[in-house]
Write a protein that holds these residues in place. Sequence first.
Motif, PDB file in Angstrom:
ATOM      1  N   LEU A 141      39.705  38.008  32.705  1.00 11.60           N
ATOM      2  CA  LEU A 141      40.721  39.005  33.029  1.00 11.60           C
ATOM      3  C   LEU A 141      40.879  39.963  31.869  1.00 11.60           C
ATOM      4  N   GLU A 142      41.162  41.218  32.176  1.00 13.19           N
ATOM      5  CA  GLU A 142      41.543  42.201  31.165  1.00 13.19           C
ATOM      6  C   GLU A 142      42.792  42.912  31.654  1.00 13.19           C
ATOM      7  N   VAL A 143      43.612  43.342  30.711  1.00 16.87           N
ATOM      8  CA  VAL A 143      44.855  44.022  31.071  1.00 16.87           C
ATOM      9  C   VAL A 143      45.010  45.270  30.219  1.00 16.87           C
ATOM     10  N   GLU A 203      52.704  37.065  29.822  1.00 15.55           N
ATOM     11  CA  GLU A 203      51.573  36.229  30.212  1.00 15.55           C
ATOM     12  C   GLU A 203      51.170  36.595  31.631  1.00 15.55           C
ATOM     13  N   VAL A 204      49.882  36.862  31.819  1.00 13.53           N
ATOM     14  CA  VAL A 204      49.343  37.256  33.113  1.00 13.53           C
ATOM     15  C   VAL A 204      48.363  36.174  33.550  1.00 13.53           C
ATOM     16  N   ARG A 205      48.632  35.542  34.698  1.00 20.70           N
ATOM     17  CA  ARG A 205      47.800  34.436  35.167  1.00 20.70           C
ATOM     18  C   ARG A 205      47.213  34.750  36.541  1.00 20.70           C
ATOM     19  N   ALA A 206      45.945  34.320  36.713  1.00 21.60           N
ATOM     20  CA  ALA A 206      45.268  34.470  37.994  1.00 21.60           C
ATOM     21  C   ALA A 206      44.185  33.415  38.113  1.00 21.60           C
ATOM     22  N   ALA A 207      44.330  32.507  39.063  1.00 15.69           N
ATOM     23  CA  ALA A 207      43.283  31.544  39.422  1.00 15.69           C
ATOM     24  C   ALA A 207      42.607  30.914  38.220  1.00 15.69           C
ATOM     25  N   TYR A 243      53.176  37.315  36.599  1.00 20.07           N
ATOM     26  CA  TYR A 243      53.638  37.878  35.332  1.00 20.07           C
ATOM     27  C   TYR A 243      54.836  37.071  34.840  1.00 20.07           C
ATOM     28  N   GLU A 244      54.814  36.704  33.558  1.00 16.16           N
ATOM     29  CA  GLU A 244      55.937  35.967  32.971  1.00 16.16           C
ATOM     30  C   GLU A 244      56.219  36.499  31.571  1.00 16.16           C
TER      31      GLU A 244
END
Length: 786
Positions: free
Chosen positions: A274-276, A338-342, A311-312
């Motif tokens: 992931l990139e943000v 904090e960004v979470r995905a799978a 998103y947290e």
Amino acid sequence: MGIPDWKRPLRVWVLSLLPILLPLHLQAEGDRPAPPEQPAAGPKDSAASNRLAPRDGLRGFRLVPSQVRLWGEGASQSFLVVAADARGMEVDLTSDSRFSLSDDGLARVEPPGLLTARRDGEVKLRAEVAGQRLEAAVRIEGTQRARPFGFARDVVGVFTRNGCNGSECHGGVKGRGGFKLSLHGINPREDYRWTVKGGVYQVLSPSAAEPFDPRVNLEEPRQSRLLLKPALEMPHGGGQRFERDSADYRRLLEWIRQGAPYRAGPSESRIERLEVFPREAIMEPGTRRRLLVTAFLEDGRSQDLSSEVLYESSDPAVIDVSPSGVVRALKPGQARVEVRAAGKLVQVRCGVIREPLDHYPQVARRNFIDDVVFDRLRELHIVPAGLSSDSAFLRRVCLDLTGTLPPAERVREFLADRDPLKREHLIERLLNSPEFVDYWTFRFADFFRVVYRNAYVYKSWIRESLARNKPYDQMARERVAGQGSGGPTRHFIKSISGEVMRPHEKMGEDVRVFLGIRLDCAQCHDHPYETWTQDQFWGITAFYGQLTRIRDLSVFMDDLSGNEEQPEGPKVIHPRRRREVAPSFLDGSLPPSAGINPREQLADWMTSPENPYFSQAIVNRVWANFFGKGLVEPVDDFRPGNPASHPELLQALAEDFRLSGYDLKHLMRAIARSGTYQLSGEPVSRDSMPWRDYRSTLRQALHLLVGSTYTTKIAAKGGRVSRLLSAGASDREIVRELYLAALSRFPTAEEETRLLALIEGAASRRKGVENLAWGLLASRQFTYNH
């Protein structure tokens, strides 16, 4: 009982000394607590406009991303418009921008900057704001083909986005409500089994226990508990996670209708990383930033996941973040999103500043540490304090490098020295002093765990290594892979009774010491809060499985073939899978070959330049010694959920340490010589710092009043007070000598005048001098290194 005679004058003197000594308590860095602040009021999350950001002097307009490739039916992409204001701060202009397309037949665009594909082709996205016109190139392919739907990315993504696989829900050790999921989706295969087959998780068995109650209903998909519970159509302890017929509901429903397969087809691709954007945001209270999250897939494609992640905020008092990824700044401070995905995690650092500075001063820099630190302070619009005084630096560096205060005569010499390089010379003298070896032997003996039974040989090895300035990677290899009866092997003995550590205990200690990682919670099950698994725990434990004790407690060796003491050879058995475990590194790779001492292979992997944890763990420990707090805190708790407060600095220190040949003195020299370390303890921007509490504990307060250090020893014959009085020193000489010895500085003119008067007014001269010494030792300026 009455008050003892020695305490009566002491109490009176404490009260009379307070007006003079109180400033000594307040001069310690960070000692004046700032009152807690209330979060700034701001518009609701639905309006993402930066209404507080000035609109004059904008420059550096950007449309992000500037080019993108979309694939599949209904593919979409979010775009952001950003610019820098006159103060150099980046602001989000997305909600203020007007978007249009060069060909409306190929795609559609709707506020705030969301483009959805219609047909294959190439189209230009235009954004107009503040008199600027920006363009992005969009290539659209495969709109006639539905994107493959798979469990690992899509279903686990729904679990993650709705918090279902968090540690407080079904991602806990035993799950919740009879349904178990891996923490944040790190094991999708297991998640699939629990979802479509059901069963109760067992800590000590890989087999599920009854009842086997699947969460999906293939005959009546809408009656699947995977849908009914989170939509709150039946009781659910976690409350409503999504509404009936919402996007997540429809996604799960379609998957169940397709027969709930694990993989939709060979073309399905899992998320690789992931990139943000932005990776970091500097904001003022009340302003907002949108986040753009991109998933890079195994097949080389990318996909916008901004609306499909969790998103947290790490500190909701500083920033909050909406489900759609809009960050709102509340009050000054630092926090992260904090960004979470799978099964994937990426973080955004957010700094909320009180007031931007129009003109930031030039700050002198001494080395690479200052480059990183002062650049960061400039980004946060914080002006560092000035250079510390010679007396403050002398006291500070002596305590940090040798653990002792400088003698009064050395203080006089240093303060009188006019050599511009005297600080550098002092650092070198301390690094090469016997006191340095003594102090750092004590420090290393603490976290290398020297206990009574193994103390002499083990501690001698530590002392010799430090005295020779042995490279730290060599020390680590000797300790991890040590054989025989030498000093490095003595840490295998864990208690005074001579009890020897078991393989998993040896592993846990070595990994914690040299990599800064706590794996203990993964011994009996996957880590309940982080992504360390039980398989990783026992895989790295297996490197210690062949370690054998020979001839009582004298010799430790790796038995590669078995011996009469252990005919079948040493083994490490996985407690849940009930089978022997082969050695494997934490990253999942296997040792290169068999027949070689497994702990030597482990030591090589631990200390290799490719392993980032090794150098970072030790530089973090040393940094904490000099600054009172690690860049990662606690210092031995490196994990994704506990990132470094200043990751660029940690990386720079680790790289410099590695290039120096893992030279501990080089590391300490770089820190002590830096302008960052030599800054004054007097804060410049006190109102922007967080509140802290430095109140003494009850034990410290009682020891201050009745402990032998502050009563008997001060008045003891042969002590400093006794020697000064016996030598016939005047009151003025005594006041100055005590100040030099305790605080490494001369008293101010006001302090000296008032203290002389108090000594003269005491019941006796000796009692007056004793009480002055007590007051200095009880002051916060003496207690803290600053």
